[in-house]
Design an enzyme around this catalytic site. Structure first.
Site, PDB file in Angstrom:
ATOM      1  N   CYS A 138       5.277  40.146  27.142  1.00  0.00           N
ATOM      2  CA  CYS A 138       5.054  39.770  25.742  1.00  0.00           C
ATOM      3  C   CYS A 138       4.627  41.010  24.935  1.00  0.00           C
ATOM      4  O   CYS A 138       5.339  42.008  24.928  1.00  0.00           O
ATOM      5  CB  CYS A 138       4.050  38.629  25.680  1.00  0.00           C
ATOM      6  SG  CYS A 138       3.904  37.808  24.080  1.00  0.00           S
TER       7      CYS A 138
ATOM      8  N   ASP B   6      14.257  32.359  24.595  1.00  0.00           N
ATOM      9  CA  ASP B   6      13.017  32.851  23.994  1.00  0.00           C
ATOM     10  C   ASP B   6      13.161  32.887  22.478  1.00  0.00           C
ATOM     11  O   ASP B   6      13.933  33.687  21.942  1.00  0.00           O
ATOM     12  CB  ASP B   6      12.729  34.250  24.531  1.00  0.00           C
ATOM     13  CG  ASP B   6      11.385  34.801  24.066  1.00  0.00           C
ATOM     14  OD1 ASP B   6      10.800  34.249  23.114  1.00  0.00           O
ATOM     15  OD2 ASP B   6      10.934  35.793  24.661  1.00  0.00           O
TER      16      ASP B   6
ATOM     17  N   HIS C  93      10.184  31.979  26.759  1.00  0.00           N
ATOM     18  CA  HIS C  93       9.144  32.990  26.622  1.00  0.00           C
ATOM     19  C   HIS C  93       8.014  32.685  27.599  1.00  0.00           C
ATOM     20  O   HIS C  93       7.681  31.533  27.850  1.00  0.00           O
ATOM     21  CB  HIS C  93       8.602  32.997  25.189  1.00  0.00           C
ATOM     22  CG  HIS C  93       7.720  34.162  24.891  1.00  0.00           C
ATOM     23  ND1 HIS C  93       8.206  35.443  24.770  1.00  0.00           N
ATOM     24  CD2 HIS C  93       6.371  34.244  24.709  1.00  0.00           C
ATOM     25  CE1 HIS C  93       7.198  36.272  24.514  1.00  0.00           C
ATOM     26  NE2 HIS C  93       6.083  35.565  24.475  1.00  0.00           N
TER      27      HIS C  93
END
Length: 246
Positions: A126, A184, A215
């Protein structure tokens, strides 16, 4: 391989002390080091387990608390709305220079650490995927594994939401492994293509993977966690670091 995970070090940085969590094999010796950059919640239990997984393959893993200027040492942001809001707020409060200064401080410390073999890589998820990408701009970082890295395609990381990460693709020193979930929403298809095209144009050394995941599919406490993808991606990661760091 047995490891220990009980060591913490408070490093000096230009913006104040930064706590770093260390996971390392028990056997005496030197090991390639991997800087593990967390998501916006800092060093949570899933991040600690991820560090242990990587360290168990024969690496010294160092995980910095990325918001050390704004939160007390040891602070973990919860996986809820308040924690998410705070993590995102700080992502756009901290300057790009401060993120880079933290990496430089880590590299200087590893240079003088008797447990580090001198071979250094980065791994991130991330926000951490973006920070591991930026770590590869440093000549001491041989490789970086970047998982679902946010804000690269939009150039919005840091204070002012105006980073230069993609613009500096031609400055990358380390080899990249970039892994994306095709579902995502934070990095849609157009964003991934923008990143891939820029890396190709820059002649960057990159291993590119797109998987059928969402994600944060590596976070083992999340509804989006995919155990099969986790194991497959850990195999990819180990192969990548074996190639680039050993």
């Amino acid at each position: 391989m047995l490891i220990r995970t009980d060591e913490v070090v408070d490093l000096e940085t230009p913006s104040g002390p930064m706590r770093v969590h260390v996971s390392i094999p028990l056997n005496e010796g030197t090991y390639p080091a991997i800087i593990l950059y967390s998501e916006i919640y800092q060093v949570t239990a899933p991040i600690q387990r991820l560090a242990a997984m990587i360290a168990g393959q024969g690496y010294m893993v160092v995980t910095p608390e990325i918001y050390h200027e704004y939160e007390p040492a040891g602070r973990v942001l919860p996986y809820d709305k308040d924690g998410t809001d705070r993590g995102n707020e700080l992502k756009y409060t901290k300057t790009i220079q401060s993120f880079d200064d933290d990496t430089e401080s880590l590299l200087e410390w590893l240079d003088n650490n008797p447990n580090c073999s001198g071979s250094i890589g980065a791994f991130g998820v991330c926000l951490g995927g973006h920070l591991s990408y930026r770590a590869a701009l440093f000549s001491k970082v041989k490789s970086a594994a970047c998982f679902y890295a946010t804000d690269i395609h939009s150039a919005t990381l840091g204070f002012g939401k105006n980073d230069n990460s993609l613009e500096r693709a031609s400055d990358l020193k380390g080899e990249l492994m970039m892994v994306w979930g095709r579902s995502d929403p934070h990095v849609p298809y157009a964003g991934r293509r923008k990143i891939r095209d820029a890396l190709e144009e820059a002649g960057a050394r990159v291993e590119w993977h797109e998987v059928d995941g969402q994600h944060a599919f590596l976070r083992d406490s999340a509804p989006r966690f995919d155990a099969v993808l986790f194991l497959n991606c850990m195999a990819l990661t180990n192969s990548f670091f074996q190639k680039t760091l050993r």
